[in-house]
Design a protein around this motif. Structure first.
Motif, short mmCIF file in Angstrom:
data_model
loop_
_atom_site.label_atom_id
_atom_site.label_comp_id
_atom_site.label_asym_id
_atom_site.label_seq_id
_atom_site.Cartn_x
_atom_site.Cartn_y
_atom_site.Cartn_z
N SER A 1 -44.20 -28.25 -16.44
CA SER A 1 -43.46 -27.05 -16.84
C SER A 1 -42.08 -27.37 -17.37
O SER A 1 -41.43 -26.53 -17.95
CB SER A 1 -43.34 -26.08 -15.66
OG SER A 1 -42.46 -26.61 -14.69
N SER B 1 -43.69 -26.01 -8.83
CA SER B 1 -43.74 -25.64 -10.23
C SER B 1 -45.04 -26.15 -10.83
O SER B 1 -45.64 -27.09 -10.32
CB SER B 1 -42.55 -26.20 -11.00
OG SER B 1 -42.55 -27.61 -10.93
N SER C 1 -34.79 -28.66 -12.68
CA SER C 1 -33.70 -28.22 -11.81
C SER C 1 -34.00 -28.57 -10.36
O SER C 1 -35.14 -28.58 -9.94
CB SER C 1 -33.51 -26.71 -11.92
OG SER C 1 -33.22 -26.37 -13.24
N PRO D 1 -31.74 -18.64 -10.82
CA PRO D 1 -31.96 -19.70 -11.81
C PRO D 1 -33.19 -20.57 -11.53
O PRO D 1 -33.68 -21.26 -12.41
CB PRO D 1 -30.69 -20.54 -11.74
CG PRO D 1 -29.66 -19.66 -11.14
CD PRO D 1 -30.41 -18.74 -10.22
N TYR D 2 -33.69 -20.56 -10.31
CA TYR D 2 -34.84 -21.37 -9.94
C TYR D 2 -36.15 -20.60 -10.07
O TYR D 2 -37.22 -21.18 -9.92
CB TYR D 2 -34.66 -21.89 -8.51
CG TYR D 2 -33.38 -22.65 -8.37
CD1 TYR D 2 -33.27 -23.95 -8.84
CD2 TYR D 2 -32.26 -22.05 -7.82
CE1 TYR D 2 -32.08 -24.65 -8.76
CE2 TYR D 2 -31.06 -22.73 -7.73
CZ TYR D 2 -30.97 -24.03 -8.20
OH TYR D 2 -29.79 -24.71 -8.12
N ASN E 1 -39.48 -27.94 -15.59
CA ASN E 1 -38.45 -27.43 -14.70
C ASN E 1 -37.82 -28.61 -13.97
O ASN E 1 -38.33 -29.06 -12.95
CB ASN E 1 -39.05 -26.41 -13.72
CG ASN E 1 -37.99 -25.75 -12.88
OD1 ASN E 1 -36.81 -26.07 -12.97
ND2 ASN E 1 -38.42 -24.79 -12.08
N THR F 1 -43.27 -21.28 -12.12
CA THR F 1 -42.98 -21.67 -10.75
C THR F 1 -43.88 -20.91 -9.78
O THR F 1 -44.03 -19.69 -9.89
CB THR F 1 -41.51 -21.41 -10.39
OG1 THR F 1 -40.68 -22.13 -11.29
CG2 THR F 1 -41.19 -21.83 -8.96
N ARG G 1 -42.68 -15.01 -16.18
CA ARG G 1 -41.50 -15.13 -17.04
C ARG G 1 -40.32 -15.48 -16.15
O ARG G 1 -40.39 -15.36 -14.92
CB ARG G 1 -41.23 -13.83 -17.80
CG ARG G 1 -41.03 -12.63 -16.91
CD ARG G 1 -40.82 -11.34 -17.72
NE ARG G 1 -40.99 -10.16 -16.92
CZ ARG G 1 -40.04 -9.60 -16.18
NH1 ARG G 1 -38.83 -10.13 -16.15
NH2 ARG G 1 -40.27 -8.51 -15.48
N ASP G 2 -39.22 -15.91 -16.76
CA ASP G 2 -38.02 -16.21 -16.00
C ASP G 2 -37.48 -14.93 -15.36
O ASP G 2 -37.56 -13.84 -15.96
CB ASP G 2 -36.93 -16.80 -16.91
CG ASP G 2 -37.28 -18.18 -17.43
OD1 ASP G 2 -38.31 -18.75 -17.01
OD2 ASP G 2 -36.51 -18.69 -18.26
N LYS H 1 -38.21 -19.62 -12.45
CA LYS H 1 -38.56 -19.87 -13.84
C LYS H 1 -40.05 -19.66 -14.07
O LYS H 1 -40.86 -19.81 -13.15
CB LYS H 1 -38.22 -21.32 -14.24
CG LYS H 1 -36.76 -21.66 -14.16
CD LYS H 1 -36.05 -21.11 -15.33
CE LYS H 1 -34.61 -21.60 -15.39
NZ LYS H 1 -33.86 -20.89 -16.39
N LYS H 2 -40.39 -19.33 -15.30
CA LYS H 2 -41.79 -19.15 -15.69
C LYS H 2 -42.62 -20.35 -15.24
O LYS H 2 -42.23 -21.49 -15.45
CB LYS H 2 -41.89 -18.97 -17.20
CG LYS H 2 -43.30 -18.78 -17.70
CD LYS H 2 -43.33 -18.56 -19.18
CE LYS H 2 -44.78 -18.37 -19.64
NZ LYS H 2 -44.86 -18.04 -21.05
#
Length: 136
Positions: free
Chosen positions: A108, A104, A112, A62-63, A110, A68, A12-13, A65-66
């Protein structure tokens, strides 16, 4: 000293919390092990590790993330509690000292850019400055 090392994917984040004036980043990491049982059948076993990263370096949150993939290391943190039936229980979590972004999961979403400008092998650790000690 007991040192634990885990490579896995975030379930999860990450969540940044403030506890008694200190920042903590909470996240969980899953590691799936594939093996053959005694009959030769392929099996999977997933182990979840709850992680607490007590640090003022919350820029990495913030990096986290679910999905990763990360490498985390630190020491065990045992919490003793009493459940609803009045029985004593315990939980084991990882008190993170170092976290590295490895990548990641494909697809996903992601998009960012990690804090180190795109190198997904970035590292953040407690107390030590991040240095590039590669000879080239």
């Amino acid at each position: 000293m007991i040192k634990l090392q885990v490579i896995g994917n975030l379930g999860r984040d990450a969540v940044v919390n403030n506890v008694n004036g200190r920042n903590v980043i909470n996240f969980s990491v899953a590691h799936t092990e594939r093996f053959k049982d005694s009959t030769g059948e392929q099996k999977e076993r997933t182990v979840w590790v709850d992680c607490a990263y007590w640090s003022d370096k919350t820029a990495i949150a913030p990096y986290l993330k679910k999905g990763t993939q990360v490498y985390v290391e630190g020491g065990p943190d045992v919490r003793v509690y009493q459940n609803q039936e009045g029985k004593q229980g315990a939980s084991l979590s990882l008190r993170v000292q170092n976290v590295q972004l490895l990548g990641s999961k494909s697809g996903s979403g992601n998009e960012s850019t990690p804090p180190n400008g795109g190198n997904m092998a970035g590292s953040i650790s407690n107390g030590d400055p991040v240095e590039d000690d590669l000879p080239f």
